[in-house]
Design a protein around this motif. Sequence first.
Motif, PDB file in Angstrom:
ATOM      1  N   THR A  49      14.392  -6.043   8.750  1.00 28.27           N
ATOM      2  CA  THR A  49      15.537  -5.151   8.964  1.00 28.27           C
ATOM      3  C   THR A  49      15.210  -3.668   8.879  1.00 28.27           C
ATOM      4  O   THR A  49      16.034  -2.834   9.268  1.00 28.27           O
ATOM      5  CB  THR A  49      16.676  -5.451   7.969  1.00 28.27           C
ATOM      6  N   PHE A  50      14.043  -3.300   8.357  1.00 31.72           N
ATOM      7  CA  PHE A  50      13.712  -1.877   8.229  1.00 31.72           C
ATOM      8  C   PHE A  50      13.465  -1.292   9.607  1.00 31.72           C
ATOM      9  O   PHE A  50      12.736  -1.851  10.421  1.00 31.72           O
ATOM     10  CB  PHE A  50      12.467  -1.671   7.361  1.00 31.72           C
ATOM     11  N   ARG A  51      14.102  -0.129   9.859  1.00 35.00           N
ATOM     12  CA  ARG A  51      13.902   0.543  11.138  1.00 35.00           C
ATOM     13  C   ARG A  51      13.748   2.030  10.902  1.00 35.00           C
ATOM     14  O   ARG A  51      14.641   2.677  10.330  1.00 35.00           O
ATOM     15  CB  ARG A  51      15.077   0.267  12.064  1.00 35.00           C
ATOM     16  N   LEU A  52      12.614   2.566  11.314  1.00 36.10           N
ATOM     17  CA  LEU A  52      12.366   4.000  11.244  1.00 36.10           C
ATOM     18  C   LEU A  52      13.127   4.648  12.396  1.00 36.10           C
ATOM     19  O   LEU A  52      12.975   4.247  13.548  1.00 36.10           O
ATOM     20  CB  LEU A  52      10.862   4.256  11.370  1.00 36.10           C
ATOM     21  N   LEU A  53      13.975   5.619  12.094  1.00 33.83           N
ATOM     22  CA  LEU A  53      14.798   6.264  13.117  1.00 33.83           C
ATOM     23  C   LEU A  53      14.168   7.549  13.636  1.00 33.83           C
ATOM     24  O   LEU A  53      14.195   7.817  14.835  1.00 33.83           O
ATOM     25  CB  LEU A  53      16.207   6.548  12.574  1.00 33.83           C
ATOM     26  N   THR A  54      13.653   8.381  12.731  1.00 33.33           N
ATOM     27  CA  THR A  54      12.989   9.623  13.143  1.00 33.33           C
ATOM     28  C   THR A  54      11.781   9.869  12.269  1.00 33.33           C
ATOM     29  O   THR A  54      11.722   9.456  11.115  1.00 33.33           O
ATOM     30  CB  THR A  54      13.929  10.846  13.040  1.00 33.33           C
ATOM     31  N   GLY A  55      10.817  10.579  12.839  1.00 30.57           N
ATOM     32  CA  GLY A  55       9.623  10.980  12.112  1.00 30.57           C
ATOM     33  C   GLY A  55       8.599   9.878  11.973  1.00 30.57           C
ATOM     34  O   GLY A  55       8.842   8.724  12.337  1.00 30.57           O
ATOM     35  N   LYS A  56       7.462  10.272  11.438  1.00 30.79           N
ATOM     36  CA  LYS A  56       6.377   9.331  11.185  1.00 30.79           C
ATOM     37  C   LYS A  56       5.815   9.632   9.798  1.00 30.79           C
ATOM     38  O   LYS A  56       5.242  10.699   9.573  1.00 30.79           O
ATOM     39  CB  LYS A  56       5.281   9.454  12.229  1.00 30.79           C
ATOM     40  N   PRO A  57       5.984   8.691   8.864  1.00 37.17           N
ATOM     41  CA  PRO A  57       5.472   8.959   7.518  1.00 37.17           C
ATOM     42  C   PRO A  57       3.953   8.911   7.460  1.00 37.17           C
ATOM     43  O   PRO A  57       3.306   8.261   8.289  1.00 37.17           O
ATOM     44  CB  PRO A  57       6.085   7.838   6.685  1.00 37.17           C
ATOM     45  N   SER A  58       3.404   9.620   6.499  1.00 31.30           N
ATOM     46  CA  SER A  58       1.992   9.472   6.160  1.00 31.30           C
ATOM     47  C   SER A  58       1.897   8.274   5.232  1.00 31.30           C
ATOM     48  O   SER A  58       2.857   7.943   4.530  1.00 31.30           O
ATOM     49  CB  SER A  58       1.469  10.725   5.448  1.00 31.30           C
ATOM     50  N   ALA A  65      -3.925  -0.806  -8.515  1.00 29.44           N
ATOM     51  CA  ALA A  65      -2.877  -1.453  -9.315  1.00 29.44           C
ATOM     52  C   ALA A  65      -3.431  -2.456 -10.308  1.00 29.44           C
ATOM     53  O   ALA A  65      -4.378  -3.180 -10.012  1.00 29.44           O
ATOM     54  CB  ALA A  65      -1.877  -2.150  -8.394  1.00 29.44           C
ATOM     55  N   ASP A  66      -2.833  -2.513 -11.495  1.00 34.19           N
ATOM     56  CA  ASP A  66      -3.206  -3.510 -12.493  1.00 34.19           C
ATOM     57  C   ASP A  66      -3.020  -4.922 -11.954  1.00 34.19           C
ATOM     58  O   ASP A  66      -3.717  -5.849 -12.350  1.00 34.19           O
ATOM     59  CB  ASP A  66      -2.380  -3.344 -13.769  1.00 34.19           C
ATOM     60  N   SER A  67      -2.061  -5.089 -11.028  1.00 36.80           N
ATOM     61  CA  SER A  67      -1.808  -6.406 -10.444  1.00 36.80           C
ATOM     62  C   SER A  67      -2.905  -6.812  -9.473  1.00 36.80           C
ATOM     63  O   SER A  67      -3.017  -7.978  -9.116  1.00 36.80           O
ATOM     64  CB  SER A  67      -0.474  -6.394  -9.693  1.00 36.80           C
ATOM     65  N   GLY A  68      -3.700  -5.853  -9.012  1.00 36.95           N
ATOM     66  CA  GLY A  68      -4.741  -6.129  -8.030  1.00 36.95           C
ATOM     67  C   GLY A  68      -4.242  -6.054  -6.598  1.00 36.95           C
ATOM     68  O   GLY A  68      -5.018  -6.143  -5.656  1.00 36.95           O
ATOM     69  N   ALA A  69      -2.930  -5.881  -6.408  1.00 31.08           N
ATOM     70  CA  ALA A  69      -2.357  -5.832  -5.065  1.00 31.08           C
ATOM     71  C   ALA A  69      -2.642  -4.491  -4.395  1.00 31.08           C
ATOM     72  O   ALA A  69      -2.500  -3.442  -5.013  1.00 31.08           O
ATOM     73  CB  ALA A  69      -0.855  -6.075  -5.129  1.00 31.08           C
ATOM     74  N   ARG A  70      -3.019  -4.544  -3.130  1.00 41.27           N
ATOM     75  CA  ARG A  70      -3.179  -3.333  -2.320  1.00 41.27           C
ATOM     76  C   ARG A  70      -1.822  -3.034  -1.704  1.00 41.27           C
ATOM     77  O   ARG A  70      -1.199  -3.915  -1.127  1.00 41.27           O
ATOM     78  CB  ARG A  70      -4.231  -3.557  -1.237  1.00 41.27           C
ATOM     79  N   ARG A  71      -1.349  -1.802  -1.865  1.00 36.75           N
ATOM     80  CA  ARG A  71      -0.016  -1.429  -1.381  1.00 36.75           C
ATOM     81  C   ARG A  71      -0.105  -0.158  -0.547  1.00 36.75           C
ATOM     82  O   ARG A  71      -0.817   0.781  -0.901  1.00 36.75           O
ATOM     83  CB  ARG A  71       0.932  -1.172  -2.559  1.00 36.75           C
ATOM     84  N   ARG A  72       0.630  -0.150   0.546  1.00 39.72           N
ATOM     85  CA  ARG A  72       0.750   1.043   1.371  1.00 39.72           C
ATOM     86  C   ARG A  72       1.975   1.814   0.914  1.00 39.72           C
ATOM     87  O   ARG A  72       3.074   1.275   0.856  1.00 39.72           O
ATOM     88  CB  ARG A  72       0.900   0.665   2.850  1.00 39.72           C
ATOM     89  N   HIS A  73       1.776   3.074   0.592  1.00 39.66           N
ATOM     90  CA  HIS A  73       2.868   3.948   0.162  1.00 39.66           C
ATOM     91  C   HIS A  73       3.114   4.972   1.257  1.00 39.66           C
ATOM     92  O   HIS A  73       2.226   5.756   1.581  1.00 39.66           O
ATOM     93  CB  HIS A  73       2.515   4.650  -1.155  1.00 39.66           C
ATOM     94  N   ALA A  74       4.324   4.963   1.817  1.00 41.27           N
ATOM     95  CA  ALA A  74       4.687   5.880   2.892  1.00 41.27           C
ATOM     96  C   ALA A  74       5.487   7.045   2.318  1.00 41.27           C
ATOM     97  O   ALA A  74       6.355   6.853   1.468  1.00 41.27           O
ATOM     98  CB  ALA A  74       5.500   5.147   3.948  1.00 41.27           C
TER      99      ALA A  74
END
Length: 135
Positions: A49-58, A65-74
């Motif tokens: 359901t996520f929809r980017l309407l304007t712009g482009k995030p970095s 992370a302590d959990s070991g998960a790789r996460r993308r932060h926009a």
Amino acid sequence: MKVTGACHCGQITYEAEVDPERSGICHCTDCQVLTGTAYRVSIPTLPGTFRLLTGKPSVYLKTTADSGARRRHAFCPNCGSPVYASADEDNPSTRGVRVGGLAQREQLAPRRQIWCQSALPWSQDIADLPGVPKQ
């Protein structure tokens, strides 16, 4: 529930569907550093359901992370506002949007907390701190 959001400068705008019961606080030390405060409040979007309407995030790829998960932060490349985090994959089905950037933030009170072992003790009860309406 449909939500709409934007970064502080308005360059990035987006919309999504969320379940208000899934809003939560994360006390992990990564969230403390990435927000510059005691915790982060976010809510997962419903799949697809996520929809980017304007712009482009970095995007910053967090690998510590302590959990070991790789996460993308926009985040907004202009004002730096955090927008969302997601799994380290192209077109993730869900994103954790930052409640502070949502127009409906008053309706999304946190329902749970995670990484409580990292919570800063002073962040747990601020109700008795003196406050002023504006400054």
